[in-house]
Enzyme design. Structure first.
Site, PDB file in Angstrom:
ATOM      1  N   HIS A 214     -17.578 -38.333 -24.191  1.00  0.00           N
ATOM      2  CA  HIS A 214     -18.465 -37.671 -23.250  1.00  0.00           C
ATOM      3  C   HIS A 214     -18.059 -38.079 -21.842  1.00  0.00           C
ATOM      4  CE1 HIS A 214     -22.008 -36.906 -26.230  1.00  0.00           C
ATOM      5  NE2 HIS A 214     -20.829 -36.722 -26.807  1.00  0.00           N
TER       6      HIS A 214
ATOM      7  N   CYS B 202     -24.928 -41.826 -24.280  1.00  0.00           N
ATOM      8  CA  CYS B 202     -24.534 -42.068 -22.889  1.00  0.00           C
ATOM      9  C   CYS B 202     -25.630 -42.782 -22.119  1.00  0.00           C
ATOM     10  CB  CYS B 202     -24.162 -40.758 -22.212  1.00  0.00           C
ATOM     11  SG  CYS B 202     -22.682 -40.016 -22.938  1.00  0.00           S
TER      12      CYS B 202
ATOM     13  N   GLU C 169     -19.658 -39.246 -19.304  1.00  0.00           N
ATOM     14  CA  GLU C 169     -20.181 -40.532 -18.849  1.00  0.00           C
ATOM     15  C   GLU C 169     -19.419 -41.696 -19.490  1.00  0.00           C
ATOM     16  OE1 GLU C 169     -23.810 -37.735 -19.267  1.00  0.00           O
ATOM     17  OE2 GLU C 169     -21.916 -38.079 -20.304  1.00  0.00           O
TER      18      GLU C 169
ATOM     19  N   CYS D 184     -26.967 -37.770 -22.982  1.00  0.00           N
ATOM     20  CA  CYS D 184     -27.488 -37.848 -24.347  1.00  0.00           C
ATOM     21  C   CYS D 184     -27.915 -39.290 -24.621  1.00  0.00           C
ATOM     22  CB  CYS D 184     -26.426 -37.390 -25.339  1.00  0.00           C
ATOM     23  SG  CYS D 184     -25.045 -38.555 -25.479  1.00  0.00           S
TER      24      CYS D 184
END
Length: 178
Positions: free
Chosen positions: A60, A95, A62, A92
């Site tokens: 992801h 993260c 992040e 999410c």
């Protein structure tokens, strides 16, 4: 002169949106993230691995940015307490937890993740590693620009990533405010 916080948020979100546009140009889920500290970008990232089947659910934006900032944190060049995360999609749970553990003190996001966003979690019911963190959350900074990227992503008939999900349906039902 101290920068206007709203202007600074838009400036850094514009950079996160550029990372998201780069991801979209590669056929990836259009999420970008920027980590800033004391008015400067210290790391960034974009979503990777969604064009694969099965999709990579670890890289992801992040998480990519956090991996890139690690050397700066380890050397003391950047203090975790100075970090602000700018993300084009609400982080999410994975993260959000990683941002909490890293000590990020503020999270700014553009578009709400109606299916998997983690920022509304009740931290008081979690173990101390997470419970003792209280980052400031600033939602919907440049929301329309991020929404447009997600709508472009799912408007492509070749896109299969998260195609038949609540997030896709929710996003495609959103109208743009001009």
């Amino acid at each position: 002169m101290t920068p206007n916080p709203a202007e600074e948020d838009r400036r850094f979100m514009a950079l996160a949106l550029k990372r998201a546009e780069e991801a979209l140009s590669r056929g990836e889920f259009p999420v970008g993230a920027v980590l800033a500290a004391r008015g400067r970008v210290v790391a960034d990232g974009s979503r990777d691995g969604t064009a694969l089947c099965p999709a990579n659910e670890v890289d992801h934006a992040e998480m990519v940015a956090l991996r890139r900032v690690e050397p700066l944190l380890a050397s003391g060049e950047v203090a975790a307490s100075d970090l602000v995360c700018y993300a084009t999609l609400e982080p999410c749970l994975m993260c959000y937890a990683a941002l909490l553990i890293h000590g990020v003190n503020r999270i700014v996001y553009a578009y709400e993740d109606a299916m998997g966003g983690g920022t509304a979690c009740d931290l008081s019911v979690l173990p101390p590693l997470y419970r003792d963190k209280r980052p400031l959350i600033a939602p919907h900074v440049e929301r329309e620009k991020s929404l447009a990227l997600f709508q472009r992503f799912w408007a492509d008939p070749a896109t299969i990533y998260l195609r038949d999900t609540y997030l896709c349906r929710y996003t495609m039902s959103q109208s743009m405010v001009e």
